[in-house]
Design an enzyme around this catalytic site. Structure first.
Site, PDB file in Angstrom:
ATOM      1  N   HIS A 176      -9.940   4.409  11.851  1.00 54.05           N
ATOM      2  CA  HIS A 176     -10.559   5.731  11.738  1.00 54.05           C
ATOM      3  C   HIS A 176     -11.561   5.824  10.591  1.00 54.05           C
ATOM      4  CE1 HIS A 176      -6.521   6.318  13.621  1.00 54.05           C
ATOM      5  NE2 HIS A 176      -7.344   6.777  14.553  1.00 54.05           N
ATOM      6  N   ASP A 183      -6.282  -3.952  -3.963  1.00 54.80           N
ATOM      7  CA  ASP A 183      -7.310  -3.936  -5.009  1.00 54.80           C
ATOM      8  C   ASP A 183      -7.900  -2.550  -5.220  1.00 54.80           C
ATOM      9  OD1 ASP A 183      -8.624  -3.963  -2.513  1.00 54.80           O
ATOM     10  OD2 ASP A 183     -10.388  -4.913  -3.381  1.00 54.80           O
ATOM     11  N   ASP A 238      -9.649  -6.782   2.631  1.00 48.56           N
ATOM     12  CA  ASP A 238     -10.903  -6.923   1.897  1.00 48.56           C
ATOM     13  C   ASP A 238     -10.677  -6.816   0.386  1.00 48.56           C
ATOM     14  OD1 ASP A 238     -12.277  -7.117   4.326  1.00 48.56           O
ATOM     15  OD2 ASP A 238     -12.558  -4.949   4.447  1.00 48.56           O
ATOM     16  N   ASP A 267      -3.404  -6.029   1.442  1.00 45.59           N
ATOM     17  CA  ASP A 267      -4.664  -5.442   1.862  1.00 45.59           C
ATOM     18  C   ASP A 267      -5.550  -6.627   2.253  1.00 45.59           C
ATOM     19  OD1 ASP A 267      -6.813  -3.517   2.116  1.00 45.59           O
ATOM     20  OD2 ASP A 267      -7.553  -4.273   0.193  1.00 45.59           O
ATOM     21  N   ASN A 318      -7.482  -0.734   5.926  1.00 43.41           N
ATOM     22  CA  ASN A 318      -8.353   0.338   6.418  1.00 43.41           C
ATOM     23  C   ASN A 318      -9.635  -0.310   6.910  1.00 43.41           C
ATOM     24  OD1 ASN A 318      -6.519   2.264   5.529  1.00 43.41           O
ATOM     25  ND2 ASN A 318      -7.665   2.771   3.679  1.00 43.41           N
TER      26      ASN A 318
END
Length: 176
Positions: free
Chosen positions: A95, A130, A10, A8, A55
């Site tokens: 999105h 996370d 961030d 991931d 994301n």
């Protein structure tokens, strides 16, 4: 088949919601968490591929354009190279949260597509995140999962930082 680590972004690679930066909407807002470049370089020596799966609802919500997001990722990759660390590919979901797309984690589409494209054995690969959505996405894709933080009952392992997690993944995978 190849082995990979899916990261991931961030909260795993870079700061977010800290005193220095709230959200990363420009390259100048991008700050590595301590030890991250070195941890990625170490993973590069042991795994075939290192990917980022993230994301990025800020695009769908209008906080930044997709071109800005791509510049942030180019900046991240360029800065990592200074440490000898390589990210082989970045997949992102632009999105809005709750838009119902297939790519947004906890969906596993980003992981599955990268796995297929790079001939990755997902059962011998790892998803590091996370949030519970990262862990669920990894589980759905068939990877082992590593949670960075205090507790996640679904994760295969829990560590405070990517450096510690990297050592465990290398040992767990039986890679010398």
């Amino acid at each position: 088949m190849n082995r990979a680590v899916f990261l991931d972004r961030d909260g795993v690679i870079n700061e977010v919601l800290t005193n220095r930066v709230k959200f990363v909407n420009k390259p100048k807002d991008f700050y590595f968490l301590p030890g991250v470049p070195e941890a990625i370089e170490k993973l590069n020596r042991s795994f075939d591929y290192i990917f980022v799966v993230t994301n990025q609802g800020g695009v769908g919500l209008g906080f930044m354009k997709e071109t800005q997001l791509i510049k942030i990722h180019e900046h991240m990759i360029k800065e990592l190279k200074k440490f000898g660390a390589i990210i082989h590919d970045v997949a992102f979901c632009p999105h809005k949260p709750k838009e119902g797309c297939e790519c947004r984690k906890p969906g596993s589409k980003m992981i599955m597509e990268l796995g297929e494209r790079y001939d990755v054995d997902l059962s011998k690969s790892y998803m590091v995140g996370d949030t519970d959505t990262d862990i669920i996405a990894g589980k759905k894709a068939g990877t082992k999962t590593v949670f960075l933080g205090r507790n996640d009952p679904l994760a295969d392992a829990i560590f405070q930082d990517l450096s510690s997690a990297a050592d465990w993944m290398i040992a767990d995978a039986g890679i010398q």
